[in-house]
Design a protein around this motif. Structure first.
Motif, PDB file in Angstrom:
ATOM      1  N   GLU A  61       0.826  -1.210   0.000  1.00  7.05           N
ATOM      2  CA  GLU A  61       0.000   0.000   0.000  1.00  7.05           C
ATOM      3  C   GLU A  61       0.860   1.260   0.000  1.00  7.05           C
ATOM      4  OE1 GLU A  61      -3.370  -0.264   2.668  1.00  7.05           O
ATOM      5  OE2 GLU A  61      -3.843  -2.296   1.964  1.00  7.05           O
ATOM      6  N   GLY A  62       2.060   1.121  -0.582  1.00  6.62           N
ATOM      7  CA  GLY A  62       2.895   2.277  -0.880  1.00  6.62           C
ATOM      8  C   GLY A  62       3.369   3.071   0.324  1.00  6.62           C
ATOM      9  N   GLY A  63       3.509   2.419   1.478  1.00  5.70           N
ATOM     10  CA  GLY A  63       3.933   3.145   2.676  1.00  5.70           C
ATOM     11  C   GLY A  63       2.880   4.094   3.201  1.00  5.70           C
ATOM     12  N   ALA A  64       1.620   3.850   2.833  1.00  5.44           N
ATOM     13  CA  ALA A  64       0.546   4.775   3.200  1.00  5.44           C
ATOM     14  C   ALA A  64       0.347   4.959   4.698  1.00  5.44           C
ATOM     15  CB  ALA A  64      -0.769   4.344   2.547  1.00  5.44           C
ATOM     16  N   PRO A  65       0.533   3.935   5.544  1.00  5.23           N
ATOM     17  CA  PRO A  65       0.358   4.211   6.988  1.00  5.23           C
ATOM     18  C   PRO A  65       1.258   5.340   7.486  1.00  5.23           C
ATOM     19  CG  PRO A  65       0.363   1.851   6.601  1.00  5.23           C
ATOM     20  CD  PRO A  65       0.743   2.488   5.301  1.00  5.23           C
ATOM     21  N   ALA A  66       2.495   5.390   7.001  1.00  4.03           N
ATOM     22  CA  ALA A  66       3.400   6.483   7.380  1.00  4.03           C
ATOM     23  C   ALA A  66       3.025   7.773   6.673  1.00  4.03           C
ATOM     24  CB  ALA A  66       4.841   6.098   7.056  1.00  4.03           C
ATOM     25  N   LEU A  67       2.734   7.681   5.378  1.00  6.84           N
ATOM     26  CA  LEU A  67       2.458   8.860   4.579  1.00  6.84           C
ATOM     27  C   LEU A  67       1.164   9.547   4.994  1.00  6.84           C
ATOM     28  CD1 LEU A  67       3.250  10.553   2.037  1.00  6.84           C
ATOM     29  CD2 LEU A  67       1.811   8.988   0.717  1.00  6.84           C
TER      30      LEU A  67
END
Length: 340
Positions: free
Chosen positions: A91-97
């Motif tokens: 998911e493309g690093g979405a939790p951090a982003l």
């Protein structure tokens, strides 16, 4: 591509004639104004099926998961999940982003976490630690060959989360596959989870969409977050109608996907060039070729016979069964495997 047998994913399905007709006939309205009746019906139907108060139609499973994470957490929190989890890998690093949270990726058991895995990875409440806030499981787990949590394991994880004050979210991208395999009742999930994302565009054969379900307060918060992420949609009943059709017609067909996956697993287990075949838990089959086998040559052999697949790890191939692969096609794949 129409003549291809596409085993790359269950996301490649085309809407059936019945689904297309339902989309054409859909009653629509402006969903940002909450005036699309077909969307409302889909959201209510899905929430009811899983014993939840309300639902929210999202464009994708990734959006539904990330809306849930942002609604449940604050920046600096940490999420526990399995190392193969979709939210961690795909998911493309979405939790951090999007949410400013970190991930604690745990080495589970072929994609499955147990309560002791949760307890062992909760951070202490010190100034220098992140705050363990949330647990996410994927049911079924894509990259472990469709392995799944039966309801009793979900309940055990839920109890561990509640005892430790943790939010419990289920990434239910293929949850109907899991329910088909386990025989569990979907309505029990609402007793044991805080939220669930349920994908329509995988095993159920829709062109787009996921529904996030939870209690009313959570869904109201999630709706605002969805809007900020660009997920406010207008006359989207034409897409929600596909979801309604799938819920009414396509769930019973999942057992055929599972049966065909087992057929392919049996064939693969009989072949000398295959080193290991995962258990055919649901509709996903992952197998490893012997080291001396050129994986690209194997894939090219399949492609020359109008069969598409791809490698998910070195020497490791994934087949995914779905609505657009029938018995005759499965027999064709078996013959192609035999001929390599």
């Amino acid at each position: 591509m129409n003549n291809m047998i596409d085993l790359r994913s269950d996301t490649v399905t085309k809407p059936s004639p019945g689904m297309l007709q339902a989309m054409i006939n859909a009653e629509t309205g402006d969903d940002v104004f909450r005036e699309d009746p077909t969307v409302k019906e889909l959201e209510d139907d899905m929430a009811g099926r899983f014993g939840m108060d309300a639902g929210l139609f999202c464009t994708s499973g990734t959006m539904a998961n990330q809306v849930a994470i942002k609604a449940h957490t604050v920046p600096g929190d940490e999420i526990i999940c399995d190392e193969f989890s979709h939210i961690y890998n795909y998911e493309g690093g979405a939790p951090a982003l999007v949410s400013g949270v970190s991930i604690r990726a745990v080495h589970g058991r072929n994609g499955i976490l147990l309560p002791e895995d949760i307890i062992a990875n909760i951070k202490t409440t010190t100034d220098w630690h992140t705050i363990t806030r949330m647990v996410v499981i994927e049911n079924s787990c894509n990259m472990t060959g469709g392995n799944y949590y039966p309801l009793d394991q979900v309940q055990a994880l839920s109890e561990a989360c509640r005892k430790n004050g943790l939010i419990f979210h289920v990434d239910g991208a293929r949850i109907f596959n899991a329910l088909t395999a386990s025989g569990d009742a979907s309505g029990e999930y609402g007793k044991h989870t805080d939220s669930i994302s349920i994908c329509l565009s995988k095993g159920l054969g829709c062109p787009i969409g996921s529904v996030l379900v939870g209690n009313k307060e959570f869904i109201e918060k999630a709706r605002r977050i969805r809007k900020t992420l660009g997920g406010g949609m207008r006359q989207v009943g034409i897409l929600a109608a596909a979801g309604k059709y799938a819920l009414e017609h396509n769930i019973p067909l999942l057992k055929d996907d599972h049966r065909r996956a087992k057929q392919l697993a049996e064939k693969l287990n009989s072949l000398s060039y295959v080193d290991h075949v995962s258990d055919a838990f649901t509709n996903i089959l992952i197998f490893r070729l012997e080291e001396h086998v050129d994986a690209q040559q194997f894939l090219d052999h399949l492609k020359a016979r109008n069969i598409l697949a791809f490698s998910v790890r070195p020497q490791t191939i994934r087949f995914v069964l779905h609505l657009d692969v029938n018995d005759e096609m499965t027999d064709t794949v078996c013959q192609a495997l035999e001929d390599f």
